[in-house]
Design a protein around this motif. Structure first.
Motif, PDB file in Angstrom:
ATOM      1  N   VAL A  30       0.868  -1.176   0.000  1.00 13.76           N
ATOM      2  CA  VAL A  30       0.000   0.000   0.000  1.00 13.76           C
ATOM      3  C   VAL A  30       0.902   1.222   0.000  1.00 13.76           C
ATOM      4  O   VAL A  30       1.741   1.388   0.892  1.00 13.76           O
ATOM      5  N   LEU A  31       0.737   2.070  -1.005  1.00 17.20           N
ATOM      6  CA  LEU A  31       1.480   3.314  -1.104  1.00 17.20           C
ATOM      7  C   LEU A  31       0.580   4.414  -0.564  1.00 17.20           C
ATOM      8  O   LEU A  31      -0.534   4.612  -1.053  1.00 17.20           O
ATOM      9  N   ARG A  63      14.712 -14.549  -9.852  1.00 19.02           N
ATOM     10  CA  ARG A  63      14.117 -13.268 -10.239  1.00 19.02           C
ATOM     11  C   ARG A  63      13.382 -12.642  -9.058  1.00 19.02           C
ATOM     12  O   ARG A  63      13.494 -11.449  -8.800  1.00 19.02           O
ATOM     13  N   LEU A  64      12.623 -13.443  -8.315  1.00 14.78           N
ATOM     14  CA  LEU A  64      11.841 -12.924  -7.192  1.00 14.78           C
ATOM     15  C   LEU A  64      12.723 -12.415  -6.056  1.00 14.78           C
ATOM     16  O   LEU A  64      12.336 -11.496  -5.336  1.00 14.78           O
ATOM     17  N   GLU A  65      13.911 -13.010  -5.899  1.00 17.07           N
ATOM     18  CA  GLU A  65      14.834 -12.544  -4.853  1.00 17.07           C
ATOM     19  C   GLU A  65      15.243 -11.093  -5.074  1.00 17.07           C
ATOM     20  O   GLU A  65      15.497 -10.360  -4.122  1.00 17.07           O
ATOM     21  N   GLY A  66      15.311 -10.666  -6.345  1.00 10.58           N
ATOM     22  CA  GLY A  66      15.770  -9.316  -6.650  1.00 10.58           C
ATOM     23  C   GLY A  66      14.664  -8.293  -6.859  1.00 10.58           C
ATOM     24  O   GLY A  66      14.946  -7.129  -7.160  1.00 10.58           O
ATOM     25  N   ILE A  67      13.422  -8.702  -6.696  1.00 13.94           N
ATOM     26  CA  ILE A  67      12.301  -7.780  -6.929  1.00 13.94           C
ATOM     27  C   ILE A  67      12.164  -6.810  -5.761  1.00 13.94           C
ATOM     28  O   ILE A  67      12.222  -7.208  -4.599  1.00 13.94           O
ATOM     29  N   GLU A  68      11.971  -5.558  -6.099  1.00 13.81           N
ATOM     30  CA  GLU A  68      11.745  -4.539  -5.077  1.00 13.81           C
ATOM     31  C   GLU A  68      10.369  -4.746  -4.443  1.00 13.81           C
ATOM     32  O   GLU A  68       9.491  -5.359  -5.048  1.00 13.81           O
ATOM     33  N   PRO A  69      10.151  -4.198  -3.255  1.00 16.82           N
ATOM     34  CA  PRO A  69       8.817  -4.279  -2.648  1.00 16.82           C
ATOM     35  C   PRO A  69       7.759  -3.637  -3.551  1.00 16.82           C
ATOM     36  O   PRO A  69       8.056  -2.710  -4.320  1.00 16.82           O
ATOM     37  N   VAL A  70       6.554  -4.117  -3.447  1.00 12.75           N
ATOM     38  CA  VAL A  70       5.461  -3.627  -4.290  1.00 12.75           C
ATOM     39  C   VAL A  70       5.287  -2.116  -4.139  1.00 12.75           C
ATOM     40  O   VAL A  70       5.083  -1.411  -5.123  1.00 12.75           O
ATOM     41  N   ALA A  72       7.513   0.120  -3.538  1.00  7.22           N
ATOM     42  CA  ALA A  72       8.577   0.808  -4.287  1.00  7.22           C
ATOM     43  C   ALA A  72       8.254   0.801  -5.779  1.00  7.22           C
ATOM     44  O   ALA A  72       8.496   1.796  -6.487  1.00  7.22           O
ATOM     45  N   LEU A  73       7.703  -0.299  -6.268  1.00  7.09           N
ATOM     46  CA  LEU A  73       7.323  -0.373  -7.683  1.00  7.09           C
ATOM     47  C   LEU A  73       6.165   0.577  -7.984  1.00  7.09           C
ATOM     48  O   LEU A  73       6.137   1.225  -9.028  1.00  7.09           O
ATOM     49  N   PHE A  74       5.219   0.690  -7.038  1.00 14.02           N
ATOM     50  CA  PHE A  74       4.132   1.657  -7.205  1.00 14.02           C
ATOM     51  C   PHE A  74       4.692   3.080  -7.271  1.00 14.02           C
ATOM     52  O   PHE A  74       4.277   3.887  -8.089  1.00 14.02           O
ATOM     53  N   ALA A  75       5.622   3.369  -6.371  1.00 15.30           N
ATOM     54  CA  ALA A  75       6.210   4.715  -6.311  1.00 15.30           C
ATOM     55  C   ALA A  75       6.913   5.077  -7.619  1.00 15.30           C
ATOM     56  O   ALA A  75       6.996   6.255  -7.976  1.00 15.30           O
ATOM     57  N   LYS A  76       7.389   4.074  -8.334  1.00 13.97           N
ATOM     58  CA  LYS A  76       8.045   4.311  -9.630  1.00 13.97           C
ATOM     59  C   LYS A  76       7.025   4.451 -10.760  1.00 13.97           C
ATOM     60  O   LYS A  76       7.397   4.628 -11.906  1.00 13.97           O
ATOM     61  N   GLY A  77       5.732   4.330 -10.436  1.00 22.19           N
ATOM     62  CA  GLY A  77       4.687   4.542 -11.434  1.00 22.19           C
ATOM     63  C   GLY A  77       4.251   3.301 -12.191  1.00 22.19           C
ATOM     64  O   GLY A  77       3.596   3.402 -13.233  1.00 22.19           O
ATOM     65  N   HIS A  78       4.575   2.136 -11.673  1.00 22.44           N
ATOM     66  CA  HIS A  78       4.184   0.908 -12.374  1.00 22.44           C
ATOM     67  C   HIS A  78       2.673   0.721 -12.396  1.00 22.44           C
ATOM     68  O   HIS A  78       1.984   0.993 -11.416  1.00 22.44           O
TER      69      HIS A  78
END
Length: 162
Positions: A30-31, A63-70, A72-78
């Protein structure tokens, strides 16, 4: 199923593994805005298809080990689509449908509730009728109430004899 950690994503991951025997990865976030309102909320559930090769499993785990938290991905505009592309980078991703808006929907109806009453059987309906009171049935999903008069209950019971 008991909660394992109290973290929803971890508890869902455990549930899928323990109850459904489906290896899964669940991430939620949650952002928040500065005024304490929700800017974005969401996440993903990845589940392996039966007979997934060990090579694909290892590649996905790495791949999942290197994924940023959700968040953080929202904050980047995903968007949901770009979030999927980010998570599955290195895999062939084919989006087969347009985005479908989420909406609350319940398919209950008076007719479905009546069928539930019929499924109780003649003896149980007779016990309900013996109380000489109308009944109220409640859908626990959408909280809609369905009232049945004593006459309707008798009619439902009598329909079982045909």
């Amino acid at each position: 199923m008991q909660l394992v950690s109290g973290e929803i994503a971890e508890d869902l991951t455990y549930y899928f593994a323990a109850s459904e025997q489906t290896p899964s990865s669940v991430a939620l976030g949650v952002l928040m805005n500065k005024n304490n309102t929700v800017a974005q909320a969401g996440g993903y559930i990845l589940q392996l298809m039966p007979d997934t090769s060990e090579e694909v499993v290892e590649k996905l785990e790495k791949r999942l080990e290197g994924i940023e938290p959700v968040t953080a991905l929202f904050a980047k505009g995903h968007t949901p689509e770009t979030l999927l592309q980010e998570i599955l980078d290195g895999f062939e991703v084919v989006l087969s449908e347009e985005r479908i808006p989420a909406a609350f929907y319940c398919n209950c109806s008076r007719e479905r509730v009546k069928k539930a009453l019929i499924s109780l059987g003649s003896a149980e309906l007779e016990n309900i009728i013996a109380d000489q009171e109308p009944i109220e049935m409640n859908c626990h999903f959408c909280n809609t109430n369905y009232d049945f008069t004593l006459e309707e209950l008798i009619e439902i019971k009598n329909s079982l004899k045909s």
